[in-house]
Design a protein around this motif. Structure first.
Motif, PDB file in Angstrom:
ATOM      1  N   CYS A   1     -25.626 -11.902   6.970  1.00 44.26           N
ATOM      2  CA  CYS A   1     -26.337 -12.811   6.128  1.00 44.26           C
ATOM      3  C   CYS A   1     -28.280 -12.836   6.748  1.00 44.26           C
ATOM      4  O   CYS A   1     -29.176 -12.963   6.466  1.00 44.26           O
ATOM      5  CB  CYS A   1     -25.951 -14.098   5.342  1.00 44.26           C
ATOM      6  N   PHE A   2     -27.669 -13.427   7.690  1.00 43.46           N
ATOM      7  CA  PHE A   2     -28.795 -13.195   8.788  1.00 43.46           C
ATOM      8  C   PHE A   2     -29.532 -11.649   9.704  1.00 43.46           C
ATOM      9  O   PHE A   2     -31.032 -12.828   9.587  1.00 43.46           O
ATOM     10  CB  PHE A   2     -28.223 -14.483  10.089  1.00 43.46           C
TER      11      PHE A   2
ATOM     12  N   THR B   1     -31.504 -11.364   6.174  1.00 41.72           N
ATOM     13  CA  THR B   1     -32.879 -12.484   5.982  1.00 41.72           C
ATOM     14  C   THR B   1     -33.867 -11.784   7.005  1.00 41.72           C
ATOM     15  O   THR B   1     -35.518 -11.563   6.568  1.00 41.72           O
ATOM     16  CB  THR B   1     -32.034 -13.919   6.138  1.00 41.72           C
ATOM     17  N   HIS B   2     -34.100 -12.107   8.398  1.00 40.13           N
ATOM     18  CA  HIS B   2     -34.841 -11.078   9.242  1.00 40.13           C
ATOM     19  C   HIS B   2     -35.588 -10.288   9.148  1.00 40.13           C
ATOM     20  O   HIS B   2     -36.751 -10.207   8.144  1.00 40.13           O
ATOM     21  CB  HIS B   2     -33.807 -11.332  10.713  1.00 40.13           C
TER      22      HIS B   2
ATOM     23  N   PHE C   1     -37.475 -10.420   5.915  1.00 38.55           N
ATOM     24  CA  PHE C   1     -38.614 -11.616   5.617  1.00 38.55           C
ATOM     25  C   PHE C   1     -39.607 -10.635   6.623  1.00 38.55           C
ATOM     26  O   PHE C   1     -40.929 -10.874   6.835  1.00 38.55           O
ATOM     27  CB  PHE C   1     -38.083 -12.667   6.797  1.00 38.55           C
TER      28      PHE C   1
ATOM     29  N   GLY D   1     -35.438 -12.222   0.843  1.00 34.43           N
ATOM     30  CA  GLY D   1     -34.864 -12.857   1.953  1.00 34.43           C
ATOM     31  C   GLY D   1     -33.825 -13.828   1.951  1.00 34.43           C
ATOM     32  O   GLY D   1     -33.405 -14.562   2.508  1.00 34.43           O
ATOM     33  N   ALA D   2     -35.200 -14.603   0.940  1.00 34.47           N
ATOM     34  CA  ALA D   2     -34.448 -16.234   0.468  1.00 34.47           C
ATOM     35  C   ALA D   2     -33.302 -16.210   0.293  1.00 34.47           C
ATOM     36  O   ALA D   2     -32.792 -17.296   0.271  1.00 34.47           O
ATOM     37  CB  ALA D   2     -35.394 -16.840  -0.384  1.00 34.47           C
TER      38      ALA D   2
ATOM     39  N   THR E   1     -30.931 -13.961   0.712  1.00 34.90           N
ATOM     40  CA  THR E   1     -30.053 -14.138   1.876  1.00 34.90           C
ATOM     41  C   THR E   1     -29.476 -15.116   2.427  1.00 34.90           C
ATOM     42  O   THR E   1     -28.480 -15.630   3.029  1.00 34.90           O
ATOM     43  CB  THR E   1     -30.014 -12.717   2.679  1.00 34.90           C
ATOM     44  N   PHE E   2     -31.048 -15.313   2.955  1.00 35.95           N
ATOM     45  CA  PHE E   2     -30.093 -16.836   4.371  1.00 35.95           C
ATOM     46  C   PHE E   2     -29.711 -17.711   3.265  1.00 35.95           C
ATOM     47  O   PHE E   2     -28.961 -19.002   3.355  1.00 35.95           O
ATOM     48  CB  PHE E   2     -32.301 -17.712   4.307  1.00 35.95           C
TER      49      PHE E   2
ATOM     50  N   GLY F   1     -26.368 -17.098   3.791  1.00 33.48           N
ATOM     51  CA  GLY F   1     -25.345 -17.604   5.121  1.00 33.48           C
ATOM     52  C   GLY F   1     -25.421 -19.102   5.499  1.00 33.48           C
ATOM     53  O   GLY F   1     -23.871 -19.617   5.734  1.00 33.48           O
ATOM     54  N   ILE F   2     -26.341 -19.875   4.764  1.00 27.86           N
ATOM     55  CA  ILE F   2     -25.817 -20.858   4.803  1.00 27.86           C
ATOM     56  C   ILE F   2     -25.212 -21.558   4.093  1.00 27.86           C
ATOM     57  O   ILE F   2     -23.767 -22.344   4.505  1.00 27.86           O
ATOM     58  CB  ILE F   2     -27.354 -21.905   4.315  1.00 27.86           C
TER      59      ILE F   2
ATOM     60  N   THR G   1     -22.144 -20.269   6.039  1.00 32.21           N
ATOM     61  CA  THR G   1     -21.635 -21.216   7.372  1.00 32.21           C
ATOM     62  C   THR G   1     -20.926 -22.693   6.782  1.00 32.21           C
ATOM     63  O   THR G   1     -19.364 -22.843   7.086  1.00 32.21           O
ATOM     64  CB  THR G   1     -23.010 -22.054   7.446  1.00 32.21           C
TER      65      THR G   1
END
Lengths: 227, 71
Positions: free
Chosen positions: A167-168, A171-172, A175, A186-187, A189-190, A193-194, A197
């Motif tokens: 996920c991160f 995002t990287h 973006f 990207g938003a 996947t971000f 990711g949260i 977590t």
């Protein structure tokens, strides 16, 4: 490896802080730790084994539970980022500990021969079936139980770690390097990711609980009289 | 015009490996829900038993994951 040392240190520090000035009427920190200890004792060990038989094993299961919980939670702590249990070594060690414990305890309470008969020969089956059933039960007791115990923990933490990384990194990449059209992804996947977590925090607790509970159940099988 | 997909068939293995445990989980959780609805007073005990079952089923799915790393 280094993560494990840090986590062990943190766990020891936390427990030491909690009991350093242990009082009869506990403060806030002490009562939180006491609640956690009580949860393992009452909800897991005594409920599975029964109050009397559980007494010698409470310490062992408490150590197992808190070690796994702390190691698992390291997976979501920033800059540690990997669970101490996501490599095979530590779960294998704990599983072997449980394995040897239930073998030894079973042999001590019933004697080796009777313990083997209790756990390998299911009662009330016609004897030709035993030719099939005894190898299956032996496989179950000596291989499948300890191996799955360790494997479940490792695979869960490893899978969680891989999902977080995916996920991160996604995002990287989206973006910074993707086409303008793909950037909004990207938003997504971000956010995922949260969410993962938070899910990992839940899984950390659940896996510690399941490992301890199943160990207690296996030990209960060893302690139980034959059927 | 070529309609081919390149890659290894093993890639879909983990997806396949989740089907069985998924069905098992669904049945187990559904039955536990039903049991709790019938007898709410033993909900705690049922939930603990459900987690034991979840642990046992979960391993089957995770075997697929581990096999993916090994082979």
């Amino acid at each position: 490896m280094f993560v494990r040392l840090i986590v062990t240190g943190a766990l020891l520090l936390l427990l030491w802080l909690a009991v350093r000035k242990a009082k009869l009427v506990p403060g806030r920190g002490q009562s939180a730790v006491e609640m956690a200890l009580d949860f393992v004792r009452v909800q897991i060990v005594e409920q599975t084994l029964g109050k009397e038989r559980a007494k010698p094993f409470v310490g062992m299961f408490t150590v197992i539970f808190f070690t796994i919980l702390a190691m698992n939670l390291a997976g979501v702590v920033p800059f540690l980022n990997i669970a101490g249990t996501s490599r095979m070594g530590l779960p294998a060690l704990l599983a072997i500990w449980v394995f040897i414990t239930y073998l030894v305890v079973g042999s001590r309470t019933h004697g080796v021969g009777r313990y083997l008969k209790n756990s390998l020969v299911p009662s009330g089956v016609p004897w030709p079936m035993l030719i099939l059933l005894i190898p299956i039960e032996a496989l179950q007791v000596f291989v499948i139980r300890p191996v799955t115990l360790a494997l479940r923990l490792v695979a869960n933490m490893m899978a969680g770690h891989i999902m977080l990384v995916l996920c991160f990194v996604g995002t990287h990449t989206l973006f910074l390097y993707a086409d303008a059209v793909l950037k909004p992804l990207g938003a997504l996947t971000f956010a995922a990711g949260i969410a993962i977590t938070l899910f990992e925090v839940f899984v950390a607790g659940l896996q510690a609980f399941i490992f301890t509970l199943l160990s207690a159940v296996y030990l209960n099988f060893a302690l139980d009289d034959g059927h | 015009m070529e309609n081919s997909i390149a890659g290894n068939i093993a890639t879909i293995g983990y997806g396949l490996a989740t089907i069985g445990p998924g069905v098992g989980m669904g049945i187990m959780i559904g039955q536990t829900q039903q049991a709790i609805a019938r007898q709410p007073e033993v909900a705690g005990r049922l939930f603990t038993n459900m987690l034991i079952g979840a642990g046992l089923i979960e391993v089957l799915a995770l075997l697929g994951l581990v096999a993916g790393f090994l082979f």
